[in-house]
Design a protein around this motif. Sequence first.
Motif, PDB file in Angstrom:
ATOM      1  N   LEU A 146      21.051 -11.191 -27.724  1.00  0.00           N
ATOM      2  CA  LEU A 146      21.403  -9.773 -27.747  1.00  0.00           C
ATOM      3  C   LEU A 146      22.498  -9.508 -28.772  1.00  0.00           C
ATOM      4  O   LEU A 146      22.423  -8.552 -29.546  1.00  0.00           O
ATOM      5  N   ARG A 188      12.403  -8.179 -25.854  1.00  0.00           N
ATOM      6  CA  ARG A 188      13.214  -8.104 -24.632  1.00  0.00           C
ATOM      7  C   ARG A 188      14.564  -7.457 -24.909  1.00  0.00           C
ATOM      8  O   ARG A 188      15.019  -6.578 -24.154  1.00  0.00           O
ATOM      9  N   GLU A 189      15.218  -7.855 -25.999  1.00  0.00           N
ATOM     10  CA  GLU A 189      16.557  -7.327 -26.285  1.00  0.00           C
ATOM     11  C   GLU A 189      16.498  -5.877 -26.749  1.00  0.00           C
ATOM     12  O   GLU A 189      17.382  -5.072 -26.402  1.00  0.00           O
ATOM     13  N   SER A 191      14.286  -3.744 -25.743  1.00  0.00           N
ATOM     14  CA  SER A 191      14.043  -2.997 -24.498  1.00  0.00           C
ATOM     15  C   SER A 191      15.345  -2.761 -23.751  1.00  0.00           C
ATOM     16  O   SER A 191      15.571  -1.676 -23.189  1.00  0.00           O
ATOM     17  N   GLU A 192      16.229  -3.754 -23.747  1.00  0.00           N
ATOM     18  CA  GLU A 192      17.530  -3.608 -23.099  1.00  0.00           C
ATOM     19  C   GLU A 192      18.373  -2.545 -23.797  1.00  0.00           C
ATOM     20  O   GLU A 192      19.000  -1.693 -23.147  1.00  0.00           O
ATOM     21  N   LEU A 193      18.382  -2.556 -25.124  1.00  0.00           N
ATOM     22  CA  LEU A 193      19.145  -1.564 -25.875  1.00  0.00           C
ATOM     23  C   LEU A 193      18.561  -0.171 -25.696  1.00  0.00           C
ATOM     24  O   LEU A 193      19.298   0.824 -25.615  1.00  0.00           O
ATOM     25  N   HIS A 195      16.996   0.819 -23.003  1.00  0.00           N
ATOM     26  CA  HIS A 195      17.351   1.192 -21.636  1.00  0.00           C
ATOM     27  C   HIS A 195      18.776   1.732 -21.568  1.00  0.00           C
ATOM     28  O   HIS A 195      19.067   2.649 -20.793  1.00  0.00           O
ATOM     29  N   ARG A 196      19.666   1.205 -22.405  1.00  0.00           N
ATOM     30  CA  ARG A 196      21.061   1.655 -22.433  1.00  0.00           C
ATOM     31  C   ARG A 196      21.240   2.923 -23.265  1.00  0.00           C
ATOM     32  O   ARG A 196      22.353   3.449 -23.362  1.00  0.00           O
TER      33      ARG A 196
END
Length: 223
Positions: A146, A188-189, A191-193, A195-196
């Motif tokens: 990340l 995956r990373e 998607s995390e960013l 989501h934030r």
Amino acid sequence: MLIPRYYFADDFRPFYAYFLSQPHSVRIFHKGDYLWPLGAPYEKIHYIISGVEMHYADHESGRRKIISFHGPGTVFPGYRPNDFRVELSLITVALSEMEVLEFTVPQFKVMFETNTALSEQVVNWYSMYINRFLFETIHQAYNSSLTKLCNLLYLLTINQPTNSGLVIDMTQEELAEILGMSRVQITREISELRHRGIVETSRGKLLVSDLPSLSSLCTQETI
């Protein structure tokens, strides 16, 4: 303080008129063209008038590592008196229509040895280029996936090929190839960013919608 860069442009623009006054040829490359033969050492040096090229290596494992991008106003490859074996496995391809001033190594050698300002800039440019490798070797190698991605996205927003600010005109596969990560990790990373609320994605593009939050996830060496 040098900031790591993956995209190089405008570094030699003040020398454009000087380059035009020196022996050279004008070359046009089309999207997908190789700027010199595969498996061959560099024999020509280009000042890029327009267009963008990508410099990368194909590993024998089948994976690709994108090294850098070079656009208008810069010189690539830089002048050096010696060939290096590793260069035989490096590839440079046009990402768009390109127009360049082409110099032979002996022609650029004359300019390097007679123009003090140019020789100083050649050294400065190599310092910037080496800084990019040192940054990746020392800092990126030990970061989480990340953090690696956030560092890259931040650097691309402040200096990236399309000069489009917060829009990064790259695919997730290209981001993975720059970082030496798998497509699964990148997805995956991102998607995390997303989501934030830090990034938004569309086909072949990524928009940084919250740069301060992105920078808060970067290492100090990046910002």
